[in-house]
Design an enzyme around this catalytic site. Structure first.
Site, PDB file in Angstrom:
ATOM      1  N   CYS A  18       3.119  -3.103   9.226  1.00 29.13           N
ATOM      2  CA  CYS A  18       3.195  -2.267   8.254  1.00 29.13           C
ATOM      3  C   CYS A  18       2.404  -2.471   6.506  1.00 29.13           C
ATOM      4  CB  CYS A  18       5.133  -1.856   8.384  1.00 29.13           C
ATOM      5  SG  CYS A  18       4.811  -0.509   7.197  1.00 29.13           S
ATOM      6  N   CYS A  70       5.752  -0.933   4.231  1.00 28.09           N
ATOM      7  CA  CYS A  70       6.919  -1.370   4.228  1.00 28.09           C
ATOM      8  C   CYS A  70       7.301  -2.501   5.458  1.00 28.09           C
ATOM      9  CB  CYS A  70       8.060  -0.065   4.078  1.00 28.09           C
ATOM     10  SG  CYS A  70       7.994   0.910   5.170  1.00 28.09           S
ATOM     11  N   CYS A  80       7.501  -1.340   8.807  1.00 29.78           N
ATOM     12  CA  CYS A  80       7.831  -0.152   9.868  1.00 29.78           C
ATOM     13  C   CYS A  80       8.041  -1.036  11.365  1.00 29.78           C
ATOM     14  CB  CYS A  80       7.140   0.741  10.639  1.00 29.78           C
ATOM     15  SG  CYS A  80       8.000   2.116   8.537  1.00 29.78           S
TER      16      CYS A  80
END
Lengths: 207, 248
Positions: free
Chosen positions: A109, A112, A114
């Site tokens: 990710c 971020c 995820c």
């Protein structure tokens, strides 16, 4: 603004005291109950975790028809196993991808962190670290070598960047010489790292 | 340009720190993770979410909407060098405590005073006030989630196999478009059934209301050039329709 981020000389003790003060005030003001945070944490010990993913992978290894269904409609195939919470938070829309002789998969990710909570639990620190998030997309073969996974340069690596609703996980290849193992024994071989694509599943030690 | 939107593909970073398989680097990090997750579970917007949670009946004084978008917008709004200076959950603690102060739930002075207290008495207990109804809601949320699945407002613009280009919208406070894909050429590999609504509108960035989402594949060499990428590397990203443009 910079003053907000000035750190105490004892960074960990300062953070520990601040989060405890915050939780205490939120309990006192009725935002949280004193049992709320522990309820979240126990979910990741008993309901959501890599123990689910390992069982799903083991089922796919012993049942090729199940593996096909898992790749075609991941939530529906997971629902067959009747584990609780499999469409819960951060697993509302999951998809499995399978490693093979010709393809290796890696989940990431870049924006971020995820991660498919119901099947893998919470991500390890390095997955959230900017270095992995930066390098994993541009030089996955090199990153995998650092993880001890020598993927030949000519083998295709597919990197799955979770930027919208899908949370990806990897079905690793079944190790050789495991024909004698039952499903539970196979599940015990599957690590979270293997289901993220940064490890292979090693053959069990000879008895 | 917001640096945290452009992490993918940075060079000269050195090795990944592989030794930290731990989820939490310190015990206190569990508490801020838990606080954030409870906030998501009692967020006001869940009353109208797909699952229609009974938020109005939950005994809580929390009346705001709090989602992943809240946390991400905060992190992406940090001074970029501060963003890299702090550990993951340190950023959460800064952002979440500032939210409670800004929204008036907690007074900055009382937080500072109580922090000093716990600093001096790390083992001093938390208040004992269980909230069984909130606990039930937290369990419900964790088991049923918060899907953005919606009815598509229009047919999908793109089809599987189609060549597309990634848009280059003006920088916004928050985005779900990985910066390294801007203006790059890819191929649609999947049109996800239904449409998806992100937690918030991202304004000029393009997310607003339900949109189709596509899985798009990119050859690494089409992103960074053959001499700056590895051969046999394909990147798949899930992209909202607003982030895509037709090839012609």
């Amino acid at each position: 603004m910079a003053a907000l981020f000035d750190y105490d000389e004892n960074r960990e003790a300062a953070s520990a005291a601040k989060v405890r003060a915050l939780e205490a005030l939120l309990i006192k003001k009725g935002v949280l109950g004193s049992d709320s945070v522990d309820t979240v944490l126990s979910h990741f010990e008993t309901v959501a975790g890599p123990f689910n993913g390992a069982r799903i992978v083991a089922r796919a290894w012993v049942d090729p028809a199940y593996k096909r269904r898992l790749l075609e409609d991941t939530p529906k195939a997971i629902a067959e196993l009747q584990f609780p919470g499999m469409t819960g938070a951060e697993g509302e829309h999951m998809k499995a991808v399978a490693n093979s002789e010709s393809v290796h998969n890696l989940i990431i990710c870049t924006l971020c962190s995820c991660y498919p909570w119901p099947v893998l639990g919470l991500p390890p620190y390095w997955y959230k670290d900017p270095v992995f998030r930066s390098r994993g997309v541009r030089e996955p073969h090199a990153v995998l070598r650092e993880f001890g996974v020598p993927i030949p340069a000519e083998k295709e690596v597919r990197v799955w960047d979770s930027s919208a609703q899908i949370r990806w996980f990897v079905i690793p290849e079944r190790p050789a010489n495991t024909g004698q193992l039952n499903e539970a024994q196979l599940a015990a071989l599957v690590t979270p790292e293997a289901m993220m694509g940064v490890a292979l599943v090693p053959a069990p030690p000879a008895v | 340009m917001r640096l945290p939107h452009y992490l993918g593909g940075l060079e000269n970073l050195g090795p990944v720190n592989l030794f930290d398989k731990k989820v939490f680097m310190a015990e206190w990090e569990k508490r801020i993770f838990g606080i954030h997750t409870v906030m998501m579970a009692e967020s006001a917007h869940l009353a109208t979410a797909l699952q229609k949670y009974p938020i109005a009946n939950i005994p809580t004084t929390f009346k705001d909407t709090w989602t992943w978008a809240s946390l991400r917008t905060g992190a992406e709004g940090m001074q970029p060098f501060e963003y890299f200076k702090y550990r993951y959950y340190e950023k959460w603690l800064m952002g979440i405590s500032q939210f409670f102060v800004d929204r008036g739930y907690v007074d900055a002075d009382e937080l500072a005073t109580l922090t000093e207290h716990y600093r001096a008495h790390p083992d001093a207990p938390l208040p004992a006030r269980p909230n069984p109804s909130l606990k039930e809601q937290v369990v419900r949320y964790l088991h049923h989630g918060d899907s953005g699945l919606r009815t598509p407002p229009a047919p999908a613009h793109f089809t599987v196999g189609e060549t597309v280009y990634v848009a280059d919208p003006a920088a916004a406070d928050h985005t779900r478009l990985p910066g390294f894909l801007r203006n790059k050429k890819g191929t649609v590999t999947e049109v996800y059934p239904g449409a998806f609504e992100y937690f918030v509108s991202t304004g000029q960035d393009g997310l607003s209301g339900p949109q189709h989402v596509y899985c798009v594949s990119f050859n690494a060499s089409d992103i960074w050039g053959a001499d700056k990428s590895e051969p046999h590397t394909v990147i798949y990203a899930d992209l909202f329709e607003a982030y895509l443009k037709p090839a012609h």
